[in-house]
Design a protein around this motif. Sequence first.
Motif, mmCIF file in Angstrom:
data_model
loop_
_atom_site.group_PDB
_atom_site.id
_atom_site.type_symbol
_atom_site.label_atom_id
_atom_site.label_comp_id
_atom_site.label_asym_id
_atom_site.label_seq_id
_atom_site.Cartn_x
_atom_site.Cartn_y
_atom_site.Cartn_z
ATOM 1 N N PRO A 132 35.470 29.224 48.100
ATOM 2 C CA PRO A 132 36.300 28.151 47.661
ATOM 3 C C PRO A 132 37.730 28.575 46.810
ATOM 4 O O PRO A 132 38.477 27.675 46.725
ATOM 5 N N HIS A 133 37.790 29.814 45.957
ATOM 6 C CA HIS A 133 38.732 30.136 45.559
ATOM 7 C C HIS A 133 39.731 31.254 45.980
ATOM 8 O O HIS A 133 40.585 31.932 45.475
ATOM 9 N N GLY A 134 39.447 31.223 47.495
ATOM 10 C CA GLY A 134 40.239 32.277 48.223
ATOM 11 C C GLY A 134 41.875 32.118 47.889
ATOM 12 O O GLY A 134 42.471 33.310 48.191
ATOM 13 N N GLU A 135 42.521 31.148 47.756
ATOM 14 C CA GLU A 135 43.898 31.012 47.706
ATOM 15 C C GLU A 135 44.477 31.157 45.995
ATOM 16 O O GLU A 135 45.588 31.325 45.852
ATOM 17 N N LYS A 136 43.405 31.268 45.219
ATOM 18 C CA LYS A 136 43.878 31.519 43.788
ATOM 19 C C LYS A 136 44.511 32.923 43.575
ATOM 20 O O LYS A 136 43.666 33.739 44.157
ATOM 21 N N HIS A 137 45.259 33.205 42.565
ATOM 22 C CA HIS A 137 45.288 34.441 42.114
ATOM 23 C C HIS A 137 44.529 34.819 41.051
ATOM 24 O O HIS A 137 44.105 33.981 40.389
ATOM 25 N N LEU A 138 44.413 36.290 41.008
ATOM 26 C CA LEU A 138 43.249 36.735 40.237
ATOM 27 C C LEU A 138 43.465 36.291 38.630
ATOM 28 O O LEU A 138 42.683 36.250 38.062
ATOM 29 N N ARG A 139 44.905 35.989 38.570
ATOM 30 C CA ARG A 139 45.367 35.731 37.033
ATOM 31 C C ARG A 139 44.733 34.444 36.494
ATOM 32 O O ARG A 139 44.573 34.268 35.450
ATOM 33 N N ASN A 140 44.226 33.604 37.406
ATOM 34 C CA ASN A 140 43.776 32.273 37.101
ATOM 35 C C ASN A 140 42.218 32.268 37.438
ATOM 36 O O ASN A 140 41.610 31.227 37.188
ATOM 37 N N PHE A 141 41.506 33.409 37.532
ATOM 38 C CA PHE A 141 40.338 33.698 37.586
ATOM 39 C C PHE A 141 39.541 33.762 36.247
ATOM 40 O O PHE A 141 40.317 34.012 35.221
ATOM 41 N N SER A 142 38.344 33.023 36.082
ATOM 42 C CA SER A 142 37.609 33.283 35.191
ATOM 43 C C SER A 142 36.860 34.552 34.816
ATOM 44 O O SER A 142 36.829 35.384 35.790
ATOM 45 N N LYS A 143 36.358 34.882 33.549
ATOM 46 C CA LYS A 143 35.582 36.273 33.571
ATOM 47 C C LYS A 143 34.612 36.483 34.587
ATOM 48 O O LYS A 143 34.624 37.464 35.335
ATOM 49 N N THR A 160 26.479 42.290 34.767
ATOM 50 C CA THR A 160 26.098 40.834 34.541
ATOM 51 C C THR A 160 27.179 40.275 33.453
ATOM 52 O O THR A 160 27.077 39.124 33.153
ATOM 53 N N SER A 161 27.712 41.004 32.818
ATOM 54 C CA SER A 161 28.577 40.748 31.922
ATOM 55 C C SER A 161 29.523 39.531 32.178
ATOM 56 O O SER A 161 30.349 39.999 33.350
ATOM 57 N N GLY A 162 29.791 38.605 31.509
ATOM 58 C CA GLY A 162 30.606 37.499 31.717
ATOM 59 C C GLY A 162 30.208 36.633 32.704
ATOM 60 O O GLY A 162 30.638 35.404 33.051
ATOM 61 N N LEU A 163 28.647 36.800 33.196
ATOM 62 C CA LEU A 163 28.146 36.064 34.407
ATOM 63 C C LEU A 163 27.136 34.752 33.666
ATOM 64 O O LEU A 163 26.514 35.225 32.783
ATOM 65 N N ASP A 164 27.192 33.699 34.202
ATOM 66 C CA ASP A 164 26.054 32.689 33.926
ATOM 67 C C ASP A 164 24.772 33.053 34.406
ATOM 68 O O ASP A 164 24.965 33.967 35.454
ATOM 69 N N PRO A 165 23.814 32.259 34.134
ATOM 70 C CA PRO A 165 22.505 32.507 34.508
ATOM 71 C C PRO A 165 22.520 32.661 36.479
ATOM 72 O O PRO A 165 21.829 33.428 36.860
ATOM 73 N N MET A 166 23.387 31.617 37.212
ATOM 74 C CA MET A 166 23.551 31.797 38.448
ATOM 75 C C MET A 166 23.995 32.990 38.934
ATOM 76 O O MET A 166 23.940 33.875 39.747
ATOM 77 N N GLY A 167 25.042 33.504 38.185
ATOM 78 C CA GLY A 167 25.608 34.718 38.604
ATOM 79 C C GLY A 167 24.919 35.760 38.343
ATOM 80 O O GLY A 167 24.977 36.905 39.041
#
Lengths: 313, 276
Positions: free
Chosen positions: A134-145, A170-177
């Motif tokens: 779903p985030h394919g069109e975003k630039h990486l600068r707008n990505f969360s950690k 797993t750093s920066g990831l929530d439990p799902m991540g």
Amino acid sequence: MNQFATGGLSDLAIDACGLGKVFGDKVAVRNLTFNVCRGEVFGFLGPNGAGKSTAIKMLLGLVHPSKGQARILGKPIGDVTTRRRIGFLPEHFRFYDWLTPAELLTLHGRLHGMSRAALRQSIPALLDLVGLTPHGEKHLRNFSKGMLQRIGLAQALLNQPELIFLDEPTSGLDPMGRRLVRDIIRAQRDRGATVLVNSHLLGEVEVTCNRVAFIKDGEVVETRALSGGSTAETTVLIRALHLREEIVAGVSRWTAQVRRAEERLILTLPSADVLPDIVRYLADQGADVYEVTPQRFSLEQRFLEIIGSDGGL
Amino acid sequence: MGIWIMAGVTFREAARKKMLWMALAVSGAFIILFGSGLHFQSRDFSARGMNPVLRREISFTMLTMALYAVDLLAVLMTILISADTVSGEIASGTIQAVMTKPVARWQVLLGKWFGFMGMLTAYIALMVGGVNAVARLMTGVTARHLVPGFLLMWMESVVLLSVTFALATYFSTLTSGVLALGLHGLAFLGGWIEQFGAISQTPGAVAVGVISSVLMPSEALWRRAAFEMQSPLANALRISPFSTLSVPSRAMIAYAAFYLLIALAVSIRRFSQRDL
């Protein structure tokens, strides 16, 4: 199913011998000797500053060792062509943030020598795998950690590597991540890939790794198998009433490591196979057994024993 | 292959970060400004019925002045855009994911170098070409030897690019930029000392200038470029403020080419050996 036939070559994915690195007057890695078999998921455990990341960077040829040597997939470290068969997620991953996820993967795939046609096929599947479609069109600068960590993982898997280095995946990831990372590691293992995971999250390592190396002050202090089955040393907690001293003393025929705290016995057994005999003995001697709980090998406890309370400071 | 992928990335980064378009916009503004100046001057000269020889010399001086400004901009642009690429990517760790791909380090460094070299070539060609086209249109004057002049200015930029790359494999972005600019500053001052030494016939001062050109030959290339491009009369009479009193020799140009290659070799060697 293992898709990587070794063709009679070394069965070791990593074979490190006496690796050391000194930065100025600081010893980052003292003397690292260990090996990782092909198809294994191997964990690096140790406090911050133990030299885990430097060790990985040496194995990848990013940092030149001050001493020692190592072979990766049978080739000396630093061999450029071997990198075709390697995937790497750096600890402090930074990528060109002006790219979209697909552009980033295309760039890294091209650096791997993959054709544009092959990349057009594999990239959508990889983005799907790490949940970034779903985030394919975003630039990486707008990505969360967490999103950056996911694209970093996809980048590490792009070339279907035989050997994957994951530095704090797993750093920066929530439990799902985190669960996603676990699933990916398992899938890679099932594919026959070798994975080296560097993590300070003991729980993660415990559920994903076959073996771990405890690293302290730039040295491997202990290597331990985590999936040894019933033949592995087991600690058992037994709660029973009417435990007379002579009954407890009789347990020593199975193990010398017996601790008693009122109605609880804590036994360290060479193997879980002897457990039924012990329970039968206790019942025969008139003890009322209420609970028998095999204690899992506690990585955390072992970690604290090895590293000490000042670890990581 | 890796070289061209990295050169392409460097180009795309400049385009994506709007750097290319901004450079184009300010270059356009520069050329329009120069053209307006020439337009008003030429209108007044015609109205006054000025001597054609004097008129031509003034136009030539205006053109050389504009080229001097282009040269200064190219120097600054070279250092500004290239100082961060190597040291910045090492500091941020971006380089780690790249350098674990099956591409040799020299290919990555050379790829980036080619990317910047391409951009600077386009920039200098656009500016030198634009300024000359406007001068020709407004006054009928163009640089005496346009192509050699352009090539010398281009080479000055490539020398600075290679030096900045070499510095960036040792130092942080800011330190590399400051050092590269400082080295060019030495060459710049040395060049003027050489000029005044030539006017006052002081061999010691000329020697100081030559030594500064040996340390950093960038400014010497500009002075040779100015000699190639400005009017023959100005060169003969030595009346131009743009430094042709003591003309750098062909040997100095060959030395600059050698210097450039050494700087590039140092940057490749250091980048290949250092920890990332």
